[in-house]
Design a protein around this motif. Structure first.
Motif, PDB file in Angstrom:
ATOM      1  N   THR A 229       0.600  -1.411  -0.493  1.00  0.00           N
ATOM      2  CA  THR A 229      -0.068   0.075   0.401  1.00  0.00           C
ATOM      3  C   THR A 229       0.583   1.388  -0.019  1.00  0.00           C
ATOM      4  N   VAL A 230       1.802   1.290   0.749  1.00  0.00           N
ATOM      5  CA  VAL A 230       2.658   2.097   0.434  1.00  0.00           C
ATOM      6  C   VAL A 230       3.277   2.682  -0.501  1.00  0.00           C
ATOM      7  N   TYR A 231       4.212   1.572  -1.312  1.00  0.00           N
ATOM      8  CA  TYR A 231       4.527   1.010  -2.815  1.00  0.00           C
ATOM      9  C   TYR A 231       3.498   2.388  -3.306  1.00  0.00           C
ATOM     10  N   PHE A 232       2.575   1.102  -3.509  1.00  0.00           N
ATOM     11  CA  PHE A 232       1.338   1.834  -3.721  1.00  0.00           C
ATOM     12  C   PHE A 232       1.063   3.473  -4.266  1.00  0.00           C
ATOM     13  N   LEU A 233       0.799   4.196  -3.381  1.00  0.00           N
ATOM     14  CA  LEU A 233       0.991   5.397  -2.627  1.00  0.00           C
ATOM     15  C   LEU A 233       1.704   6.311  -2.861  1.00  0.00           C
ATOM     16  N   LEU A 234       3.148   6.036  -2.686  1.00  0.00           N
ATOM     17  CA  LEU A 234       4.167   6.612  -3.230  1.00  0.00           C
ATOM     18  C   LEU A 234       4.330   6.750  -4.808  1.00  0.00           C
ATOM     19  N   ARG A 235       4.192   5.832  -5.860  1.00  0.00           N
ATOM     20  CA  ARG A 235       3.926   4.902  -7.152  1.00  0.00           C
ATOM     21  C   ARG A 235       2.708   6.297  -7.339  1.00  0.00           C
ATOM     22  N   LEU A 236       1.401   6.369  -7.107  1.00  0.00           N
ATOM     23  CA  LEU A 236       0.634   7.458  -7.451  1.00  0.00           C
ATOM     24  C   LEU A 236       0.778   8.531  -6.847  1.00  0.00           C
ATOM     25  N   ALA A 237       1.663   9.507  -5.836  1.00  0.00           N
ATOM     26  CA  ALA A 237       2.020  10.021  -6.240  1.00  0.00           C
ATOM     27  C   ALA A 237       3.243  11.019  -7.079  1.00  0.00           C
ATOM     28  N   ILE A 238       3.979   9.932  -7.162  1.00  0.00           N
ATOM     29  CA  ILE A 238       4.872  10.729  -8.615  1.00  0.00           C
ATOM     30  C   ILE A 238       4.628  10.652  -9.784  1.00  0.00           C
ATOM     31  N   GLY A 239       3.907   9.892  -9.496  1.00  0.00           N
ATOM     32  CA  GLY A 239       2.773   9.423 -10.966  1.00  0.00           C
ATOM     33  C   GLY A 239       2.286  10.495 -11.811  1.00  0.00           C
ATOM     34  N   ALA A 240       1.494  11.204 -11.115  1.00  0.00           N
ATOM     35  CA  ALA A 240       0.193  11.978 -10.704  1.00  0.00           C
ATOM     36  C   ALA A 240       1.335  13.888 -10.707  1.00  0.00           C
ATOM     37  N   SER A 241       2.673  13.190 -10.299  1.00  0.00           N
ATOM     38  CA  SER A 241       3.474  14.717 -10.558  1.00  0.00           C
ATOM     39  C   SER A 241       4.185  14.773 -12.214  1.00  0.00           C
ATOM     40  N   MET A 242       4.421  13.999 -12.763  1.00  0.00           N
ATOM     41  CA  MET A 242       4.584  13.257 -13.625  1.00  0.00           C
ATOM     42  C   MET A 242       3.808  14.109 -14.881  1.00  0.00           C
ATOM     43  N   PHE A 243       2.788  13.018 -14.343  1.00  0.00           N
ATOM     44  CA  PHE A 243       1.398  13.177 -15.475  1.00  0.00           C
ATOM     45  C   PHE A 243       0.563  15.315 -15.451  1.00  0.00           C
ATOM     46  N   GLY A 244       1.259  15.379 -14.486  1.00  0.00           N
ATOM     47  CA  GLY A 244       0.094  16.381 -14.127  1.00  0.00           C
ATOM     48  C   GLY A 244       1.665  18.030 -14.469  1.00  0.00           C
ATOM     49  N   HIS A 245       2.710  17.410 -15.113  1.00  0.00           N
ATOM     50  CA  HIS A 245       3.611  18.288 -15.444  1.00  0.00           C
ATOM     51  C   HIS A 245       3.320  18.471 -17.092  1.00  0.00           C
ATOM     52  N   GLY A 246       3.093  17.058 -17.457  1.00  0.00           N
ATOM     53  CA  GLY A 246       3.172  16.926 -18.573  1.00  0.00           C
ATOM     54  C   GLY A 246       1.918  17.653 -19.009  1.00  0.00           C
ATOM     55  N   LEU A 247       0.385  17.385 -18.670  1.00  0.00           N
ATOM     56  CA  LEU A 247      -0.656  17.764 -19.057  1.00  0.00           C
ATOM     57  C   LEU A 247      -0.936  19.062 -18.565  1.00  0.00           C
ATOM     58  N   VAL A 248       0.320  20.151 -18.197  1.00  0.00           N
ATOM     59  CA  VAL A 248      -0.174  21.824 -18.520  1.00  0.00           C
ATOM     60  C   VAL A 248       0.733  21.911 -19.042  1.00  0.00           C
ATOM     61  N   ARG A 249       1.661  21.516 -19.645  1.00  0.00           N
ATOM     62  CA  ARG A 249       2.413  21.889 -20.574  1.00  0.00           C
ATOM     63  C   ARG A 249       1.960  21.498 -21.825  1.00  0.00           C
ATOM     64  N   ILE A 250       1.322  20.667 -22.591  1.00  0.00           N
ATOM     65  CA  ILE A 250       1.417  19.713 -23.766  1.00  0.00           C
ATOM     66  C   ILE A 250       0.499  21.053 -23.841  1.00  0.00           C
TER      67      ILE A 250
END
Length: 129
Positions: A4-25
């Motif tokens: 669960t901890v791994y999953f939450l950390l993966r989601l957090a960093i994934g959301a950061s990367m996704f958000g960076h791309g989403l707002v820049r495209i």
């Protein structure tokens, strides 16, 4: 490590990367122009900076999606870490020391998640196996 901890950390960093791309495209041209201008006085030629500035948001978006889904997680983490190394190098070349901590934190997250990849059990990777 707890799945669960791994999953939450993966989601957090994934959301950061996704958000960076989403707002820049949607503003890709403006982002590219800003990046090219930021590197005008650096050692990197515009012929390297401009293509990278167009590829970066797309890479961020897809890396983020893969990490959120937990699909091809190990590959996504390695690619993400490589992207961070490139960004850290570029940031150092233009002496943008304020941006460096954020990039290093991202790199640390990717390395940490790679180290404990066996805990990636709440993911599409696990479902596919």
């Amino acid at each position: 490590m707890n799945a669960t901890v791994y999953f939450l950390l993966r989601l957090a960093i994934g959301a950061s990367m996704f958000g960076h791309g989403l707002v820049r495209i949607p503003k890709l041209q403006a982002f590219s122009s800003w990046m090219a201008e930021s590197f005008e006085k650096s050692l990197l030629p515009k012929t390297v900076v401009v293509p990278f500035s167009y590829a970066l948001p797309i890479a961020e978006l897809f890396i983020g999606l893969l990490l959120i889904a937990g699909l091809f997680t190990k590959t996504a983490l390695v690619v993400a870490a490589i992207v961070m190394v490139i960004l850290v190098f570029g940031t150092a070349l233009i002496e943008n020391w304020e941006a460096l901590p954020s990039q290093l934190i991202h790199a640390a997250f990717f390395a940490f998640l790679l180290q404990f990849i066996v805990a990636n059990t709440i993911s599409l990777d696990s479902l596919i196996k």
